[in-house]
Enzyme design. Structure first.
Site, PDB file in Angstrom:
ATOM      1  N   ASP A  90       7.242 -29.320  -9.328  1.00  0.00           N
ATOM      2  CA  ASP A  90       7.901 -28.007  -9.351  1.00  0.00           C
ATOM      3  C   ASP A  90       6.832 -26.935  -9.141  1.00  0.00           C
ATOM      4  OD1 ASP A  90       9.928 -29.678 -10.277  1.00  0.00           O
ATOM      5  OD2 ASP A  90      10.715 -28.195 -11.690  1.00  0.00           O
ATOM      6  N   LYS A 152      14.674 -23.653  -6.849  1.00  0.00           N
ATOM      7  CA  LYS A 152      14.834 -23.545  -8.300  1.00  0.00           C
ATOM      8  C   LYS A 152      14.697 -22.085  -8.709  1.00  0.00           C
ATOM      9  CE  LYS A 152      12.232 -24.995 -12.457  1.00  0.00           C
ATOM     10  NZ  LYS A 152      11.172 -25.854 -13.003  1.00  0.00           N
ATOM     11  N   LYS A 181      18.201 -26.256  -8.405  1.00  0.00           N
ATOM     12  CA  LYS A 181      17.927 -26.458  -9.825  1.00  0.00           C
ATOM     13  C   LYS A 181      17.994 -25.113 -10.524  1.00  0.00           C
ATOM     14  CE  LYS A 181      14.295 -27.918 -13.115  1.00  0.00           C
ATOM     15  NZ  LYS A 181      13.022 -28.654 -13.324  1.00  0.00           N
TER      16      LYS A 181
END
Lengths: 221, 252
Positions: A90, A152, A181
């Protein structure tokens, strides 16, 4: 298995998290069959070792939480995390470059990271709390063009977490297999369900246990 | 008291644009600050803008959580040096501190110090997350690891520097390293207080309120004069196509 379990990246990213905290996080993830644990890069090898006998994946954050380090450094941090056993990455985009409208540089950075992990999942954190609607759209398009597997919303260290409004904008940019996400501020099953109904495929939260138990957590993330 | 030679002019927000970085450089020149502190992705830009000055370019590694691996911190520091950084601020691994894994805390710092050699290393210990005993312990570790500075805060935690913490650190380390106070130093008066209790360097942000009028020392400094000259040249250049230059000269 609880229907929420496989949506959840069980997350602990605060600076003061101890080795015992990380081991506990991994035990919980096994017990509740969460999709992954999400930790800072210094704890990837510990998490990997703690989860060696399980299906739970290890997810490492990169350039976290400011996204303001150099591209070379982010690539190196990613390489190290993968070597230490990370299954997913991430990364935080360079928000300052986005604000400077240096879109090519933002894209090149994401591409550079994706290029060393072609077969692993890369999630690109946009940090939507600092972006206006058009910037969220632009950042989503750049990330997708650069090869992100997920876009995300948040680090959990910004001024706010995810919002359904963010998700709707991000959705409009989706192409191919790219997923969303949502992270930051998801503390109960009701909120989790709201995001899942909007099409979100993964939830980043420290409140996974509260979510599967149908209670509300006091956590900030 | 001219404090500017003790100040690191700092801008580390993730949303910082190139334009804001250039403004930061200009203001650092104007005030002849000791240094400027930016995130890694802006080091080369800042170096470019300050190449003709003595202002030190400083950057941060493992910032602000301190939770990247030691190897990543080393790489980040070396990359920053390559890009032109002259001082490095690293964040201590607070998770290791809280785990009482002091060996790893020490190794994290000393490995980075070894990798950057003579370049000054400031170790940010994030006092807002530590109790008094931990401040003492971590300060001792910094000395063992040959840190050049102990720095109080990232500016991204619950709170910044306190006078009490500076006194504790000073009492612990004596003169074995310098001390940098950062976070929540908002004006000239509080800056002077920090210097008086033992801080050697102060991190200030763009909202810092210095003295209103430049001191004589500042006005007479070589760099300030050079800056004024170059600024004057620039505005002359801009005025070439208009008659305003003549008008100005006539007025003089």
């Amino acid at each position: 298995m609880n229907p929420f379990s496989q949506y959840i990246d069980h997350t602990l990213l605060k600076a003061t998290a101890s080795t015992l905290d990380i081991i506990k996080l991994c035990e919980e993830a096994k017990q509740y069959q969460f999709f992954s644990v999400c930790v800072n890069s210094c704890y990837v090898s510990l998490a990997k070792a703690s989860l060696s006998e399980s299906q739970v994946k290890v997810c490492s954050v990169i350039g976290f939480p400011l996204g303001a380090m150099s591209t070379a450094t982010k690539v190196s941090e990613t390489a190290q995390a993968l070597k230490d056993g990370a299954d997913e990455i991430d990364m935080v985009i360079n928000v300052g470059f986005l604000k400077s409208k240096a879109f090519d540089t933002v894209e090149k950075e994401i591409k550079a990271i994706k290029s060393i992990m072609p077969n692993k999942v890369l999630k690109v954190i946009l940090e939507t709390c600092y972006l206006d609607d058009s910037e969220i759209l632009k950042a989503s398009e750049i990330a997708i063009k650069a090869g992100a597997d997920f876009i995300k919303t948040s680090t959990g260290f910004g001024t706010r977490g995810a919002s359904t409004h963010d998700i709707k904008i991000m959705k409009s940019a989706l192409k191919g297999d790219v997923k969303i996400k949502a992270s930051g501020g998801i503390r109960d099953a009701e909120t989790a369900l709201e995001y899942i109904n909007l099409g979100v495929k993964r939830l980043g939260t420290s409140s996974g246990i509260a979510i599967v138990n149908g209670t509300t957590s006091k956590s900030d993330y | 008291m001219n404090i500017n030679a003790h100040l690191d002019y700092t801008l580390l927000e993730s949303t910082t644009t190139e334009r804001e970085i250039i403004d930061l450089c200009n203001k650092a020149r104007e005030n002849n600050y000791f240094g400027i502190c930016v995130n890694g992705s802006y080091v080369s830009l800042v170096k470019q803008f300050l190449i003709d000055t003595d202002i030190k370019v400083s950057t941060v590694v493992g910032f602000p959580l301190g939770c990247s691996t030691t190897k990543s911190k080393i790489y980040e520091a070396q990359q920053a040096l390559e890009d032109g950084a002259e001082e490095i601020g690293m964040v201590v691994n607070l998770g290791y501190v809280k785990s009482k894994n002091y060996v790893s805390v020490l190794k994290d710092i000393s490995d980075v110090k070894m990798a950057i050699g003579d370049t000054p290393l400031k170790v940010i210990i994030e006092i807002s997350e530590l109790n008094k005993n931990e401040i003492v312990r971590v300060s001792e570790i910094c000395i063992d690891a040959r840190a050049d500075f102990i720095e109080t805060s990232t500016g991204f935690s619950k709170s910044g520097a306190t006078l009490t913490a500076i006194k504790i650190i000073k009492k612990t380390i004596k003169d074995a390293a310098q001390i940098k106070a950062s976070g929540d130093i908002l004006d000239y008066e509080s800056a002077v207080k920090y210097l008086e209790v033992g801080a050697d360097r102060l991190g200030i942000s763009t909202s810092f309120k210095g003295l209103n009028n430049n001191t004589r020392q500042q006005r007479n400094s070589k760099i300030y004069k050079q800056y004024l000259e170059s600024a004057a040249k620039k505005s002359e250049g801009a005025d070439l196509n208009t008659s305003s230059k003549e008008t100005t000269i006539n007025k003089l």
